[in-house]
Design a protein around this motif. Structure first.
Motif, PDB file in Angstrom:
ATOM      1  N   ALA A   1       0.823  -1.210   0.000  1.00 40.59           N
ATOM      2  CA  ALA A   1       0.000   0.000   0.000  1.00 40.59           C
ATOM      3  C   ALA A   1       0.853   1.254   0.000  1.00 40.59           C
ATOM      4  N   SER A   2       1.947   1.237   0.766  1.00 35.76           N
ATOM      5  CA  SER A   2       2.801   2.428   0.846  1.00 35.76           C
ATOM      6  C   SER A   2       3.449   2.744  -0.492  1.00 35.76           C
TER       7      SER A   2
ATOM      8  N   ALA B   1      -1.899  -1.092  -9.801  1.00 30.79           N
ATOM      9  CA  ALA B   1      -2.145  -2.343  -9.086  1.00 30.79           C
ATOM     10  C   ALA B   1      -2.672  -3.422 -10.029  1.00 30.79           C
ATOM     11  N   CYS B   2      -3.544  -3.039 -10.946  1.00 29.26           N
ATOM     12  CA  CYS B   2      -4.109  -4.015 -11.890  1.00 29.26           C
ATOM     13  C   CYS B   2      -3.032  -4.631 -12.771  1.00 29.26           C
ATOM     14  N   PHE B   3      -2.090  -3.818 -13.239  1.00 28.88           N
ATOM     15  CA  PHE B   3      -1.024  -4.349 -14.083  1.00 28.88           C
ATOM     16  C   PHE B   3      -0.107  -5.286 -13.287  1.00 28.88           C
ATOM     17  N   CYS B   4       0.193  -4.913 -12.036  1.00 28.57           N
ATOM     18  CA  CYS B   4       1.035  -5.776 -11.188  1.00 28.57           C
ATOM     19  C   CYS B   4       0.368  -7.129 -10.966  1.00 28.57           C
ATOM     20  N   VAL B   5      -0.911  -7.088 -10.632  1.00 25.77           N
ATOM     21  CA  VAL B   5      -1.646  -8.323 -10.391  1.00 25.77           C
ATOM     22  C   VAL B   5      -1.712  -9.166 -11.651  1.00 25.77           C
ATOM     23  N   ALA B   6      -1.863  -8.521 -12.808  1.00 23.75           N
ATOM     24  CA  ALA B   6      -2.045  -9.245 -14.076  1.00 23.75           C
ATOM     25  C   ALA B   6      -0.854 -10.151 -14.395  1.00 23.75           C
TER      26      ALA B   6
ATOM     27  N   ALA C   1       5.713  -3.896  -5.577  1.00 28.57           N
ATOM     28  CA  ALA C   1       4.312  -4.246  -5.363  1.00 28.57           C
ATOM     29  C   ALA C   1       4.036  -5.681  -5.786  1.00 28.57           C
ATOM     30  N   ASP C   2       4.569  -6.089  -6.947  1.00 29.87           N
ATOM     31  CA  ASP C   2       4.337  -7.467  -7.390  1.00 29.87           C
ATOM     32  C   ASP C   2       4.954  -8.472  -6.429  1.00 29.87           C
TER      33      ASP C   2
ATOM     34  N   GLY D   1      -3.949  -8.102  -3.919  1.00 33.09           N
ATOM     35  CA  GLY D   1      -3.816  -6.873  -4.692  1.00 33.09           C
ATOM     36  C   GLY D   1      -4.943  -5.894  -4.407  1.00 33.09           C
ATOM     37  N   PHE D   2      -6.143  -6.417  -4.263  1.00 36.68           N
ATOM     38  CA  PHE D   2      -7.304  -5.572  -3.967  1.00 36.68           C
ATOM     39  C   PHE D   2      -7.162  -4.918  -2.593  1.00 36.68           C
ATOM     40  N   CYS D   3      -6.781  -5.706  -1.587  1.00 37.33           N
ATOM     41  CA  CYS D   3      -6.630  -5.174  -0.224  1.00 37.33           C
ATOM     42  C   CYS D   3      -5.574  -4.075  -0.162  1.00 37.33           C
ATOM     43  N   ALA D   4      -4.434  -4.302  -0.822  1.00 34.93           N
ATOM     44  CA  ALA D   4      -3.362  -3.314  -0.821  1.00 34.93           C
ATOM     45  C   ALA D   4      -3.799  -2.030  -1.522  1.00 34.93           C
ATOM     46  N   THR D   5      -4.561  -2.167  -2.596  1.00 30.64           N
ATOM     47  CA  THR D   5      -5.040  -0.995  -3.336  1.00 30.64           C
ATOM     48  C   THR D   5      -5.976  -0.160  -2.487  1.00 30.64           C
ATOM     49  N   VAL D   6      -6.877  -0.812  -1.771  1.00 29.94           N
ATOM     50  CA  VAL D   6      -7.819  -0.095  -0.900  1.00 29.94           C
ATOM     51  C   VAL D   6      -7.064   0.687   0.173  1.00 29.94           C
ATOM     52  N   MET D   7      -6.034   0.067   0.769  1.00 30.31           N
ATOM     53  CA  MET D   7      -5.246   0.744   1.793  1.00 30.31           C
ATOM     54  C   MET D   7      -4.447   1.894   1.208  1.00 30.31           C
ATOM     55  N   ALA D   8      -3.925   1.708  -0.011  1.00 28.49           N
ATOM     56  CA  ALA D   8      -3.136   2.754  -0.655  1.00 28.49           C
ATOM     57  C   ALA D   8      -3.972   4.007  -0.911  1.00 28.49           C
TER      58      ALA D   8
END
Length: 547
Positions: free
Chosen positions: A151-152, A177-182, A352-353, A393-400
């Protein structure tokens, strides 16, 4: 300020290129695996799920060192170094020095032992020694740490893109975040490792390229004139805090899955030492450009730039976490600013990845498979890995999207792991007598004494006033290290005492609530009883013969 169309298009193309490299690495991995399977004389391959998590243990020295470096040199590392240099000075910038020391010590002390055991995740030795449940308990600080870390660095990227391209932070964070997760979803550690090679190249070139342009800008004066500002000053009353933070950065970075995932992916156990030492040197070197950017920001007359948010020619306090992108945007030409932004973007994605893969690895293997579904098939495990990758990835994005302090988040995630897990890792590897009772007791002690010092991040006030406590400055005693030491002593003492009590039969194994001694000492006791009975029978037989 209007949207930078060309810069936006460039960032999108950069993202697509990274995604392409990640997918290419996954396809290359699959083709190589199929080729190995076709060989009649090839050795038995490890499971496909493990293949994704540790890249088939096929990473050479160069690739493993690069991916290790890229993992640590993230958005928080780069932005945080510039931020702290500008706000507090070099003496407050501990992370580059401490993280380099952490990588070196991790390689010299822990890496070879872990790789020699062929573990897949950092939790494997805990579950092997203490059982599935106690081992899974160790995952709690790791999970929180990975989420906070991810998140940071996503928040750092949002701040940078927002300044340079005038894009909404929320959009920048979500797309990144979406690209990292992909690509992590597609190829696991293979994709992460090979994209790291491209990303570390962008980080190195982008940051160093921006330095000469920024220093020669007409608004920038000689940094020697602001030496007192960017060097900082030593606060004697906070020496204990400085030592505490240095120790937690050094030793708190070792017990992390993102580190051991790369260690366990090396071809050989001996290679792990060289890998960690090379990464330590590279990690320290990569901190020089963001430090210089923070230093020149202190000697810049911001009223002479196009930036309108300055206060008396200096940056206001609330702009501290945007020092690096502000320097790129207002002190370098647009083309150079874009390349520098590419460096920050690459740094964020490379870390992040890793954080996403780290958490999904342990959830799928050490929680789902070991704790709930030991009979899970390989196909099922692959599905779980990919689902957890998306969830993390979703959780980290929400926190970010709700992050306020980049450096604070980054430091806090290391702190959680240092106090709780570093003593646990040392004991599980080097203490043969360590058991689940000692581990659980040490865990509780660490959490209690750390929480007692207060956690400003979540608004928890201190309920233990350690020596030198001050109402205005808070805890001045190195209480985090004290909590770590007390946890270590607790593990050692409780493990030794419980072993003696159960082994000597002072306490029956029927009271072994955690089930650690039942299988060990009941079997030993039964074997001892059988041998004693045989010995008595032989003695009686010999007496009968003699009589």
């Amino acid at each position: 300020m209007s949207l930078n169309v060309s810069g936006t298009i460039g960032i999108v193309l950069f993202y697509i290129a990274i995604l392409f490299v990640g997918i290419w690495a996954a396809i290359r991995k699959k083709a190589k695996a199929e080729k190995n399977d076709e060989r009649e004389d090839c050795k038995k391959r490890i499971d496909k799920s493990e293949d994704i998590l540790v890249a088939g243990r096929s990473l050479g020295l160069l690739v493993s060192s690069i991916t290790m470096t890229a993992t640590w040199v993230g958005g928080g590392y780069i932005n945080g170094t510039s931020e702290e240099t500008y706000k507090k000075g070099l003496l407050a910038v501990q992370a580059p020095f401490c993280y380099a020391a952490s990588l070196a010590l991790g390689g010299l002390i822990f890496a070879e032992k872990m790789r020699a055991k062929n573990y897949v995740t950092m939790l494997d030795p805990f579950q092997e020694k203490y059982g599935a449940r106690i081992g899974a308990l160790m995952y709690i600080p790791l999970f929180i740490g990975d989420i906070l870390w991810c998140a940071s660095i996503l928040a750092a990227l949002g701040a940078s893109i927002g300044v340079v391209l005038d894009i909404d932070n929320t959009l920048a964070i979500i797309v990144s975040a979406c690209f990292c997760v992909a690509y992590t979803f597609v190829g696991g550690l293979y994709s992460v490792a090979y994209t790291d090679i491209v990303q570390i190249f962008f980080i190195f070139v982008g940051l160093w390229l921006s330095i000469p342009f920024a220093f020669t800008n007409h608004a920038v004066h000689s940094i020697s004139s602001t030496k007192k500002h960017w060097l900082g000053h030593w606060e004697t009353n906070k020496t204990g805090v400085w030592i505490d933070n240095a120790l937690l950065l050094i030793f708190g970075a070792i017990p992390s899955q993102v580190y051991f995932q790369r260690v366990l992916a090396c071809k050989t156990a001996k290679q792990t030492k060289a890998q960690s030492l090379l990464a330590a040197f590279a990690c320290f070197a990569m901190a020089i450009p963001p430090f210089l950017i923070g230093a020149l920001a202190t000697s810049t007359d911001w009223s002479a730039t196009a930036y309108k948010g300055h206060t008396n020619s200096t940056l206001p306090k609330e702009d501290g976490n945007r020092v690096l992108p502000l320097v790129l945007q207002y002190l370098t030409p647009p083309a150079v600013a874009f390349i520098g932004l590419g460096a920050v973007t690459a740094a964020v994605m490379s870390s992040a990845d890793s954080a996403i893969l780290s958490s999904s690895s342990m959830i799928s293997r050490n929680i789902y498979k070991v704790l709930f579904r030991p009979q899970a098939s390989e196909r099922e495990m692959l599905l779980v890995i990919r689902i957890t990758t998306c969830c993390v990835g979703f959780c980290a994005t929400v926190m970010a999207l709700n992050a306020e302090s980049i450096y604070g988040l980054w430091a806090f995630c290391v702190e959680l792991i240092y106090v709780v897990l570093f003593p646990q890792l040392c004991c599980v590897i080097f203490m043969a007598n360590a058991n689940s009772y000692g581990a659980l007791s040490g865990y509780i002690v660490a959490v209690f004494f750390r929480a007692g010092g207060g956690v400003t991040f979540i608004g928890l006030k201190p309920f233990i006033h350690y020596p030198w406590y001050d109402k205005s400055n808070g805890q001045l005693f190195p209480f985090k290290s004290l909590a770590m030491i007390l946890s270590s002593l607790t593990i050692i003492i409780v493990s030794s005492v419980t072993k003696y009590l159960f082994k000597s039969r002072h306490i029956s194994t029927k009271w072994d609530a955690l089930g650690y001694f039942q299988s060990t000492y009941e079997t030993a006791f039964e074997e001892s009883s059988v041998e004693k009975e045989k010995s008595n029978e032989n003695s009686h037989l010999l007496a009968d013969i003699l009589s």
